[in-house]
Design an enzyme around this catalytic site. Structure first.
Site, PDB file in Angstrom:
ATOM      1  N   CYS A   1     -46.872 -40.991 -58.359  1.00  0.00           N
ATOM      2  CA  CYS A   1     -47.376 -39.696 -57.897  1.00  0.00           C
ATOM      3  C   CYS A   1     -46.343 -38.586 -58.075  1.00  0.00           C
ATOM      4  CB  CYS A   1     -47.773 -39.790 -56.428  1.00  0.00           C
ATOM      5  SG  CYS A   1     -49.217 -40.828 -56.128  1.00  0.00           S
ATOM      6  N   GLY A   2     -45.059 -38.902 -57.853  1.00  0.00           N
ATOM      7  CA  GLY A   2     -44.029 -37.873 -57.975  1.00  0.00           C
ATOM      8  C   GLY A   2     -43.959 -37.296 -59.368  1.00  0.00           C
TER       9      GLY A   2
END
Length: 459
Positions: free
Chosen positions: A383-384
């Site tokens: 996700c980052g």
């Protein structure tokens, strides 16, 4: 460079997404070698328009030119513009991130305000020009345009055009940067801005009641433009500010009211405090804008919209506004310098433009570029990495240009100009801006008269 998307420098992302920087740190290093000098003559340093040009240059340029902004010709001249609450011009320059110097360096590109001579050196120099509703830059060796009766948005337009040219020169992505004129007419976008326009009226009226939707890059540029206008002391103005989000460190790279160590204040409160210190009466709406939003008939009937959200844009005509001026910015490595303007009611409904497939459109995937692969190799993934890759490229001078056209549209209508329906252009080629203009429409959304003394001080 951090891997936190809320601290990501949005201009550095241009070099990441284009593959020109192998790492995020390399992209920031490129920007750290971008810098510019500004030389202002004594006459312009004491006028409202001269200070508007200068403070707009410093404020917007230092967010992109991380090498620094040096200013020659400034000391303790008194502030005569509401853009700064400092008492002297030198203090204002420092507060906006510039450095006052006795002699400008000659190895950086130079912006000249007034009749000062350019420094001797290999870097290009531009001279800011403004007259009537028009502003831009020409190479310093060219014959200057005669300045007369300029509205305050014209010197701000000159500053935005100048930063666009300096950035293109540093980035090396336009061969004509430094060799051409670049500017825009706010009264007649697309017309030659260096030519006198006898249809431009003097500035006599200003909008008094507005609803600002979105307080990021564009929304803060709206606020900057409004504060540059010559509102009389004690003017009865009401601004409804709508945004649900908080300020973050990343905002400093794109938004004109953000600061380097940005507190995570609600955007409505941060921008509202800035506007209140300049005499505006502010109200707050801290919900998302959407199909559920309804304007009360006592609230401002004209809105400026600056959101990057198709779902919100599609609902612009459902909230009960009598007039909406929507400003938009392009995206991606080829389009981040593009801007557009739509007015509603118009030939197309907002739902037709941004509804359906437009509401679910996705940006190109840049996660395979070397800078993102380098992040992944350092352990950033999932996700980052997706969040960082999905953030848009941003530069403050494009949002400022779009905001000037939006605020300028309100001024045009207040002064009998035809109603803009659509405007489209790019800082890469301002002379190719295209505008579609309809018949004039009465502006019945509240105004105040300009104090003639304010106009005399602007020259």
């Amino acid at each position: 460079m951090t891997t936190d998307p809320d601290r990501l420098h949005r201009t550095a992302k241009y070099f990441m997404d284009s593959g020109r920087a192998a790492t995020a740190e390399g992209a920031l290093d490129m920007l750290s070698r971008f810098g510019m000098t500004i030389i202002v003559d004594a006459a312009n340093a004491t006028t409202r328009n001269g200070q508007t040009a200068l403070l707009t240059l410093v404020n917007a340029a230092r967010r992109t030119m991380l090498g620094g902004i040096e200013v020659e010709g400034v000391s303790d001249q008194p502030i005569v513009t509401a853009l700064s609450t400092q008492t002297t011009l030198g203090a204002a320059i420092a507060a906006f991130g510039g450095t006052c110097v006795g002699c400008a360096r000659n190895d950086w590109p130079c912006a000249i305000i007034g009749d000062a001579a350019p420094p001797a050196g290999p870097a290009p120099a531009w001279r800011l020009q403004w007259a009537g509703w028009r502003g831009g830059v020409v190479p310093a060796s060219w014959t200057p345009v005669a300045a007369c009766n300029a509205i305050p948005l014209a010197p701000a337009m000159a500053a935005a055009a100048c930063i666009g040219e300096v950035f293109a020169w540093h980035a090396g992505d336009h061969d004509m940067a430094g060799r051409r004129a670049s500017g825009l007419s706010i009264w007649n976008p697309g017309a030659p801005w260096t030519d006198a326009d006898p249809t431009e009226p003097p500035l006599t009226h200003l909008p008094a009641k507005l609803w600002l939707i979105g307080l990021g890059n564009l929304g803060q540029a709206f606020a900057w433009c409004l504060a540059s206008l010559p509102y009389p002391a004690g003017a009865q103005t009401t601004l409804m500010l709508q945004d649900f989000d908080r300020m973050s460190e990343a905002n400093d790279s794109t938004s004109l009211l953000a600061v380097p160590q940005q507190p995570t204040a609600l955007k409505t409160r941060w921008v509202g405090d800035w506007l209140e210190r300049r005499g505006f009466d502010v109200r707050h709406e801290e919900r998302r804008f959407g199909e559920w939003t309804r304007r009360h008939h006592f609230e401002p009937g004209a809105a400026l919209c600056g959101v990057d959200n198709a779902v919100a844009r599609a609902a612009l005509e459902d909230a009960g506004f009598n007039l909406v001026v929507e400003a938009g910015l392009g995206g991606g490595t080829q389009g981040f310098r593009n801007f557009s303007l739509h007015c509603f009611p118009g030939p197309k409904r907002a739902g037709m433009i941004w509804g359906g497939a437009a509401a679910t459109a996705t940006a190109p995937d840049v996660s395979t570029m070397p800078a993102y692969q380098a992040m992944k190799d350092k352990g950033v993934e999932g996700c980052g990495l997706t969040l960082i890759a999905s953030r848009t490229i941003g530069v403050p001078f494009v949002g400022l240009t779009a905001a000037m056209l939006a605020v300028g549209e309100l001024l045009r209508r207040l002064h009998g100009g035809g109603a803009m329906e659509v405007v489209s252009g790019s800082l890469m080629a301002l002379e190719d801006t295209v505008a579609f203009v309809g018949a004039p429409e009465p502006y019945a959304h509240g105004h105040v008269d300009v104090d003639p003394a304010n106009l005399a001080e602007a020259a």
